[in-house]
Design a protein around this motif. Structure first.
Motif, PDB file in Angstrom:
ATOM      1  N   SER A  84       0.708  -1.222  -0.132  1.00 16.21           N
ATOM      2  CA  SER A  84       0.189   0.100   0.050  1.00 16.21           C
ATOM      3  C   SER A  84       0.837   1.342   0.124  1.00 16.21           C
ATOM      4  N   GLY A  85       2.037   1.103   0.043  1.00 11.08           N
ATOM      5  CA  GLY A  85       3.122   2.310  -0.025  1.00 11.08           C
ATOM      6  C   GLY A  85       3.638   2.839   1.084  1.00 11.08           C
ATOM      7  N   THR A  86       3.323   1.893   2.212  1.00 11.79           N
ATOM      8  CA  THR A  86       3.670   2.549   3.786  1.00 11.79           C
ATOM      9  C   THR A  86       5.199   1.847   3.885  1.00 11.79           C
ATOM     10  N   PRO A  87       6.496   2.869   3.960  1.00  7.52           N
ATOM     11  CA  PRO A  87       7.719   2.346   4.250  1.00  7.52           C
ATOM     12  C   PRO A  87       7.748   1.230   5.256  1.00  7.52           C
ATOM     13  N   LEU A  88       8.787   0.024   4.669  1.00  7.68           N
ATOM     14  CA  LEU A  88       8.684  -1.089   5.892  1.00  7.68           C
ATOM     15  C   LEU A  88       9.139  -0.637   7.016  1.00  7.68           C
ATOM     16  N   GLY A  89       9.918   0.563   7.272  1.00  8.68           N
ATOM     17  CA  GLY A  89      10.335   0.845   8.766  1.00  8.68           C
ATOM     18  C   GLY A  89       9.304   1.291   9.687  1.00  8.68           C
ATOM     19  N   GLU A  90       8.183   1.767   9.028  1.00  9.42           N
ATOM     20  CA  GLU A  90       6.920   2.064   9.525  1.00  9.42           C
ATOM     21  C   GLU A  90       5.883   0.997   9.819  1.00  9.42           C
ATOM     22  N   VAL A  91       6.266  -0.216   9.454  1.00 13.98           N
ATOM     23  CA  VAL A  91       5.450  -1.420   9.759  1.00 13.98           C
ATOM     24  C   VAL A  91       5.802  -2.053  10.993  1.00 13.98           C
ATOM     25  N   PRO A  92       4.944  -1.926  12.126  1.00 17.03           N
ATOM     26  CA  PRO A  92       5.486  -2.430  13.187  1.00 17.03           C
ATOM     27  C   PRO A  92       5.922  -4.029  13.311  1.00 17.03           C
ATOM     28  N   MET A  93       5.470  -4.776  12.568  1.00 17.61           N
ATOM     29  CA  MET A  93       5.827  -6.225  12.695  1.00 17.61           C
ATOM     30  C   MET A  93       7.086  -6.420  11.825  1.00 17.61           C
ATOM     31  N   LEU A  94       7.469  -5.522  11.048  1.00 19.61           N
ATOM     32  CA  LEU A  94       8.830  -5.519  10.500  1.00 19.61           C
ATOM     33  C   LEU A  94       9.967  -4.773  11.104  1.00 19.61           C
ATOM     34  N   LYS A  95       9.704  -4.315  12.380  1.00 15.73           N
ATOM     35  CA  LYS A  95      10.547  -3.285  12.941  1.00 15.73           C
ATOM     36  C   LYS A  95      12.216  -4.137  12.970  1.00 15.73           C
TER      37      LYS A  95
END
Lengths: 332, 233, 427
Positions: A166-177
């Protein structure tokens, strides 16, 4: 070729049955196949299933992961194989979510991303409403490049996936921190219809980094032969064709087929007070309380049985014709 | 030079870097970059494929060659789907960025592109492959002949797999105890054992042979011995 | 055979030439049968031999008694039978659509409005100094707005209302409509979609009767749609985020990827690195030009080199070394208590001998004379038997897969379209 055929049929005196078989229009075979598959569907024929060693190994590998483990699901198939693979995908997602694993969906096939969306919409959202996008699952989507994608993300996920679908940077995806490559995942689940797919995951992930990856595969019948040599070292488990899907469904449903969330979802879908969507009066779904979508594989084993018997009969009949014509031809 | 030497150098350099990246951790990053470039080119190849389809069909239509009407259908289907997708016509607004129309979800079934997938592409591809069930049946009837021992082995194995992987196994050989000494005669057990041991042995040897072949071909390409892909002029 | 089949499958995906696939698979299946009967005699090649089949029975086309074209009585009989089949099908369809109480192929949806507001998001307490406050669009019922971590901005420009549509199971939808719920309605677009999907399914099946314009029409649509689908995915999923976003990050951020993380420090390096695939990509597209075709050899050379480099390592590591290692297994398998596992030991022995036998067949082309030659010949023959069993298993599993695909399509026709079956009990 045709001269030979004409000779064989005109010079050899056969019985009426052999003659019919030998000269039969192949559309009768098509019709027989249509009936062999269609009738069991209409008659809701559903034989019992007992899980084999490969399905047990696959189930155990997911079951024994600590709750909340990170799982990467690669949907490398398209609608052409969904008959075989969608039941596996449904059961994989339901099993993982029931264990509380964090799920990241990706695809090496362009249409695989659609299949991932579909599975999330039909299994994850209704039966696991507690799963939140970004926190418990994320959609990485499709990337072009076939095995090249695997080759890059085993060491650098961001190089390929700077954002999720959806265009959210992976750094901002909590489960991929803190995830810099897919070696951070505890398990890779691959639903594979061909190239690129299970073979490439085995080659570029588990063979290259044997200690970092654990790979489970759900595969079509067509390519399963080529994947057996990877089991059990490069693949920890494998579901083979619709039979594998049905066996795995039995295992998953026995433990997670009737959770309170499922009962609630079923009520909503069916809408009739006190009747769940799986408890069909006509007996479509014998496993009480288990949603129909989680029994797709088992349902398809009915048509499978009759169609396999038809195939065996056809091969036998073909040989009867062959030997009858050959022996009569030889005696002349 | 432009048509032969430079392409040969590019092939050698790209392949060489990837092999080097495997052996030397210091160059892993180079391998990633080169592979990333290839992945991007793979996406460009889709555009090339689409462009090719466009030209071939336009040519067919303009010259009114036989079947040009079907070429027109293909062309229309291509252009309409492409417009839905690339222009994100009717895309569902993105819940994260509702104010950015170009970030919309074009794959949703509520968007025209997703609708085409759901009701046109999906049934067409799925049915195209479902047709094969009929042709496999017809081919089995016509071509599988127990002519010699090899053919009998092939047929016998096919029977065991076809019966052993359905409930027919239980109906035919369910009476044999799965724990007893004759358990291996059960069709389901036979199917498992054939796949796990005999067929795996055959496939594994084939795989090893293919691996050697691919390795040799790859080296020939990287070292510039095989130049069949170059332009001949 | 399996390799051949899956190769064919993937090739089909690439160029969209799906028409050829069923014929190829049919041929492959036939040829495997042929291989079984001819390879023993030739013993020279492990490859499937593409010989002309001699079926041993009459081909209907060449047999006047069976050929409808040459036999008017037979032709009339067959036409009658198929006409009856079509009529019965048509009447059944009409009955199903018009007379049966529940109807068929209906899709219902629920429409609702969802409001979004633009909000100021405070930097988290204790966040690194680089992390700043930002603005973000949030659903009006977002928990962040309730707990104060985000503050909605005032003004109409910061509020958006979007129509949301979700599917509703038919029976539940009918009950809600009867109860006066105006948000739920029959979706004409989706209902039409189910009919179109059914039409295309039947159009492809019509090829079983014979090649016909309806099938060709459906096939043409498939080719066009799939090429466009691949192209669109290649563009939005790979080219935009992985190429254009590196070439012109600010533009892409403002246009289609509002959350794109633009790091000014890396920008120049990223730009320069992205120039290579950009230039190679343009050169590849030159293939479409009648005169500049030779330029596309450069990117082609790059793709070939990269693929060769990737495959060289992967196949040696995963398919040669690892498979050799997987074969060197204990021939006497012991369980936890140290006693011998007879079944597994035998299996391991069968596996070990099999790999060696097939490899002998592939690689030792010794003349089958003398003691060594005879032995090699016997081992090779064993290898062929192993291969035959492998092909038989592959055939069985292929058949299995194809049948499942058919049952899935029939489930669609009987379920989603005709509503004759209802496994989920929702109609």
């Amino acid at each position: 070729m045709s001269t030979q055929h004409t000779q064989s049929s005109t010079t050899v005196p056969h019985g009426a049955f052999i003659r019919f078989l030998a000269t039969m229009d192949r559309r009768w075979i098509f019709l027989a196949m249509m009936l062999a598959v269609g009738m069991p569907i209409l008659l809701k024929l559903r034989p019992p299933e007992s899980p084999g060693p490969l399905s047990n190994a696959t189930f155990a590998a997911i079951e024994h992961l600590p709750a909340g483990s990170r799982v990467l699901l690669s949907f490398d198939y398209d609608p052409a194989s969904e008959g075989e693979l969608q039941p596996m995908a449904n059961a994989f997602v339901h099993h993982c979510a029931s264990k509380g694993h964090k799920l990241a969906f990706m695809a090496l096939w362009p249409l695989g991303a659609q299949k991932a969306n579909e599975t999330v919409n039909t299994v994850l959202k209704p039966f696991h409403p507690e799963y939140k996008l970004g926190v418990d699952y994320c959609m990485l989507g499709y990337k072009a490049g076939n095995e090249g994608v695997i080759k890059v993300i085993v060491t650098d996920l961001l190089q390929q996936y700077s954002t999720d679908a959806s265009g959210t940077p992976l750094g901002e995806v909590p489960m991929l921190k803190g995830v810099s490559n897919i070696q951070a995942f505890d398990l890779i689940l691959n639903v594979s219809a061909g190239y690129p797919g299970a073979k490439e995951w085995a080659q570029y992930a588990t063979s290259a980094y044997p200690d970092a990856f654990s790979l489970l595969v759900g595969t079509t019948g067509v390519q399963s032969n080529q994947l057996y040599p990877y089991y059990p070292t490069q693949m920890k488990g494998m579901l083979v064709a619709i039979k594998g899907a049905a066996e795995y469904e039995v295992l998953v449903n026995a433990k997670y087929g009737n959770t309170p969330a499922i009962v609630a979802a079923q009520r909503m879908m069916s809408s009739r007070e006190g009747e769940s969507a799986s408890e069909n009066a006509s007996g479509d779904t014998p496993e009480s309380g288990v949603p129909a979508i989680l029994q797709e594989g088992q349902r398809r084993m009915g048509p499978q049985l009759i169609a396999h018997l038809l195939m065996v009969t056809l091969i036998v009949l073909g040989n009867v014709v062959y030997f009858a014509t050959r022996s009569k031809g030889a005696t002349r | 030079m432009l048509k032969r030497t430079i392409p040969l150098f590019i092939t050698g350099a790209a392949g060489g870097i990837l092999i080097l990246a495997y052996f030397s951790p210091a160059t892993t990053n180079w391998g990633e970059v080169v592979t990333d470039w290839m992945n991007t080119l793979a996406a460009v190849a889709f555009i090339l494929g689409g462009g090719n389809l466009l030209f071939v069909n336009l040519e067919k239509i303009s010259s009114k060659r036989s079947g040009w009407a079907y070429a027109l259908v293909t062309l229309l289907a291509f252009v309409v789907t492409l417009a839905f997708g690339v222009l994100k016509i009717g895309a569902v607004p993105n819940a994260q960025f509702p104010a950015t129309p170009w970030a919309g979800d074009y794959e949703s079934v509520r968007a025209p592109f997703g609708w085409v997938y759901e009701y046109v592409l999906s049934p067409l591809t799925a049915t195209m492959f479902a047709l094969l069930a009929f042709y496999v049946a017809s081919a089995a009837f016509r071509a599988f002949r127990a002519k010699n021992i090899e053919a009998i082995l092939l047929l016998g194995t096919a029977f065991v797999i076809l019966l052993g992987r359905t409930a027919a196994a239980g109906i035919l050989t369910g009476w044999i105890s799965p724990e007893g000494p004759f358990a291996f005669l059960r069709l389901d057990t036979m199917a498992v054992n054939i796949m796990q041991y005999v067929s795996t042995a055959g496939t594994r040897a084939v795989m090893m042979g293919i691996a050697l072949g691919i390795a040799a071909t790859s080296l020939r390409l990287i070292l510039g011995i095989d130049r069949s892909y170059l332009v001949n002029d | 055979m399996t390799e051949q089949l899956s190769q064919q499958r993937t090739t089909q995906r690439g160029d969209g030439a799906s028409h050829t696939i069923m014929c190829t698979e049919m041929r492959s299946a036939e040829h495997t049968g042929m291989h079984a009967s001819t390879s023993a005699a030739t013993h020279t090649s492990p490859h499937v031999q593409l010989r002309t089949a001699s079926h041993g029975y009459a081909n209907p086309a060449s047999n006047p008694a069976a050929n409808p074209a040459a036999n008017p009585r037979l032709r009339r009989a067959r036409t009658t039978i198929w006409l009856i089949l079509f009529l019965v099908g048509g009447i059944g369809l009409a009955y199903n659509a018009l007379v049966r109480p529940h109807g068929m192929a209906e899709v219902y949806v629920e429409r609702s409005e969802k409001t979004f507001v633009e909000a100021d998001i405070a930097a988290p307490v204790g966040a690194p100094s680089g992390e700043k406050a930002s603005t973000k669009w949030l659903a009006s019922d977002s928990p962040a707005l309730q707990d104060g971590s985000a503050i909605a901005m005032a003004g109409a420009a910061h509020t958006l209302t979007i129509n949301e549509t979700v599917g509703v199971p038919p029976r539940a939808a009918r009950e809600r409509i009867a109860a006066g719920d105006s948000n739920v309605s029959l979706s004409i677009v989706d209902t039409l979609g189910v009919w179109i999907a059914a039409f295309f399914t039947l159009a492809i099946f019509s090829f079983l009767w014979r090649d016909n314009p309806i099938y060709k029409f459906a096939e043409s649509i498939l080719v066009g749609v799939s090429a466009a689908y691949w192209m669109t995915l290649g563009y939005w999923a790979t080219l935009v985020p992985n190429l254009f976003a590196k070439i012109a990050p600010e533009t892409i951020k403002g246009w289609a990827m509002p959350a794109l993380d633009v790091q000014p420090a890396d920008q120049t390096t990223q730009f320069l690195l992205a120039l290579v695939p950009l230039i190679l990509g343009f050169m590849l597209l030159m293939r479409l030009s009648p005169k500049g075709g030779w330029i596309s050899v450069w990117p082609l050379a790059f793709i070939i080199g990269t693929t060769a480099g990737l495959k060289f390592v992967a196949f040696i590591e995963g398919d040669l070394m690892a498979q050799a290692a997987n074969t060197i297994i204990p021939l006497v398998a012991l369980n936890d208590t140290g006693s011998m596992q007879f079944g597994e030991s035998l299996g391991n022995l069968v596996l070990f001998v099999g790999v060696l036998a097939v490899l002998t067949y592939f690689f030792f082309s010794v003349e089958h004379k003398g003691r060594l030659g005879t032995m090699v010949g016997k081992v090779s023959r064993l290898g062929i038997w192993y291969l035959m069993i492998t092909f038989g298993a592959a055939f069985g599993l292929t058949v299995m897969g194809r049948i499942t695909l058919l049952s899935q399509r029939l489930e669609f026709l009987f379920g989603d379209w005709l509503w004759i079956i209802d496994p989920a009990n929702i109609r």
